[in-house]
Design a protein around this motif. Structure first.
Motif, short mmCIF file in Angstrom:
data_model
loop_
_atom_site.label_atom_id
_atom_site.label_comp_id
_atom_site.label_asym_id
_atom_site.label_seq_id
_atom_site.Cartn_x
_atom_site.Cartn_y
_atom_site.Cartn_z
N PRO A 233 0.83 -1.22 0.00
CA PRO A 233 0.00 0.00 0.00
C PRO A 233 0.86 1.27 0.00
N LEU A 234 0.26 2.39 -0.39
CA LEU A 234 0.96 3.66 -0.30
C LEU A 234 1.49 3.84 1.11
N SER A 235 2.76 4.18 1.20
CA SER A 235 3.42 4.25 2.51
C SER A 235 4.31 5.48 2.57
N THR A 236 4.84 5.74 3.73
CA THR A 236 5.83 6.80 3.89
C THR A 236 6.91 6.30 4.84
N VAL A 237 8.00 7.05 4.91
CA VAL A 237 9.09 6.68 5.81
C VAL A 237 9.24 7.77 6.85
N ILE A 238 9.33 7.35 8.11
CA ILE A 238 9.52 8.29 9.21
C ILE A 238 10.81 7.94 9.95
N ILE A 239 11.27 8.91 10.71
CA ILE A 239 12.45 8.73 11.55
C ILE A 239 11.96 8.35 12.94
N GLU A 240 12.53 7.33 13.53
CA GLU A 240 12.02 6.87 14.82
C GLU A 240 12.45 7.76 15.98
N GLN A 241 12.87 8.97 15.68
CA GLN A 241 12.81 10.03 16.67
C GLN A 241 11.44 10.70 16.52
N TYR A 242 10.57 10.02 15.73
CA TYR A 242 9.15 10.37 15.60
C TYR A 242 8.93 11.68 14.87
N GLN A 243 9.57 11.77 13.72
CA GLN A 243 9.38 12.91 12.84
C GLN A 243 9.60 12.48 11.40
N LEU A 244 9.30 13.38 10.47
CA LEU A 244 9.62 13.15 9.07
C LEU A 244 11.11 13.38 8.85
N PRO A 245 11.69 12.78 7.80
CA PRO A 245 13.05 13.15 7.43
C PRO A 245 13.12 14.67 7.26
N ALA A 246 14.20 15.28 7.71
CA ALA A 246 14.27 16.74 7.69
C ALA A 246 15.71 17.19 7.77
N VAL B 268 5.84 3.19 7.14
CA VAL B 268 4.49 3.06 7.69
C VAL B 268 3.48 3.28 6.56
N GLU B 269 2.47 2.43 6.50
CA GLU B 269 1.39 2.66 5.54
C GLU B 269 0.69 3.97 5.88
N LEU B 270 0.40 4.77 4.88
CA LEU B 270 -0.24 6.05 5.14
C LEU B 270 -1.57 5.88 5.89
#
Length: 201
Positions: free
Chosen positions: A67-80, A159-161
């Motif tokens: 499924p459509l998904s995204t990737v997050i940083i497990e410091q609990y934020q988006l890549p930045a 994570v799946e959106l």
């Protein structure tokens, strides 16, 4: 690997600060009364006028294997990350995504950038753009190796959106603090799904 921990804390003088400084602002309000405000100010802003970017990577499969998904940083934020001198927000987003997650943006799809936005305008002048990029995989979900700088210790999670809001709420119950921008996006995505099936008629 042992967990990182804070060893000590102390006041920071502006002359010793590398990335931020405190500023005292004198102003006159709408009633003509003189007032005082305190603010933190970034010292790293380059010629673009944009401090940083957050990257919403939409992961998809040519074969629809996941499924459509995204990737997050497990410091609990988006890549930045910060925007370098001479760099556009979009270029910074593509670079940071590769460095922090290993994923490469699909350059056949143009990145989408938000206007310049702020997170805490009463506290700091820091600003950013949200850049949405597409990551197109040939088939099954892959988890590439990030290209981390020295001193960076990042754990990524795909994570799946459709499950993002639920996943972040589970983090909260475990005692973790989630980045407000990621939380707001997840909540908005979940709200849009609810409205589409008849919530708030």
């Amino acid at each position: 690997m042992p967990a990182a921990k804070v060893i000590s804390e102390e006041p920071l003088d502006n002359k010793d600060a590398k990335w931020i400084r405190l500023k005292k602002i004198h102003y006159t309000d709408q009633d003509g009364k003189q007032r005082l405000w305190e603010s933190a100010e970034r010292t790293t802003r380059k010629d673009s006028g944009i401090d940083g970017v957050a990257v919403l990577a939409v992961l998809r499969s040519k074969t629809k294997a996941f499924p459509l998904s995204t990737v997050i940083i497990e410091q609990y934020q988006l890549p930045a990350g910060l925007v370098d001198a001479g760099e556009t927000a979009e270029a910074a987003a593509i670079r940071e995504l590769k460095e922090e997650t290993g994923y490469e943006a699909d350059m056949t799809t143009e990145p989408e950038s938000s206007p310049i936005v702020v997170s805490d305008p009463g506290m700091t002048n820091s600003n950013m753009k949200l850049v949405v990029v597409s990551v197109l995989l040939e088939d099954k979900l892959e988890t590439p190796t990030p290209c981390l700088d020295d001193g960076e210790h990042i754990i990524t999670r795909v994570v799946e959106l459709d499950q993002l809001d639920t996943v972040l709420k589970a983090y909260d119950k475990k005692g973790f603090v989630v980045d407000a921008r990621l939380s707001h996006f997840a909540a908005g995505y979940a709200m849009a799904k609810r409205i589409s099936i008849g919530a708030f008629p």
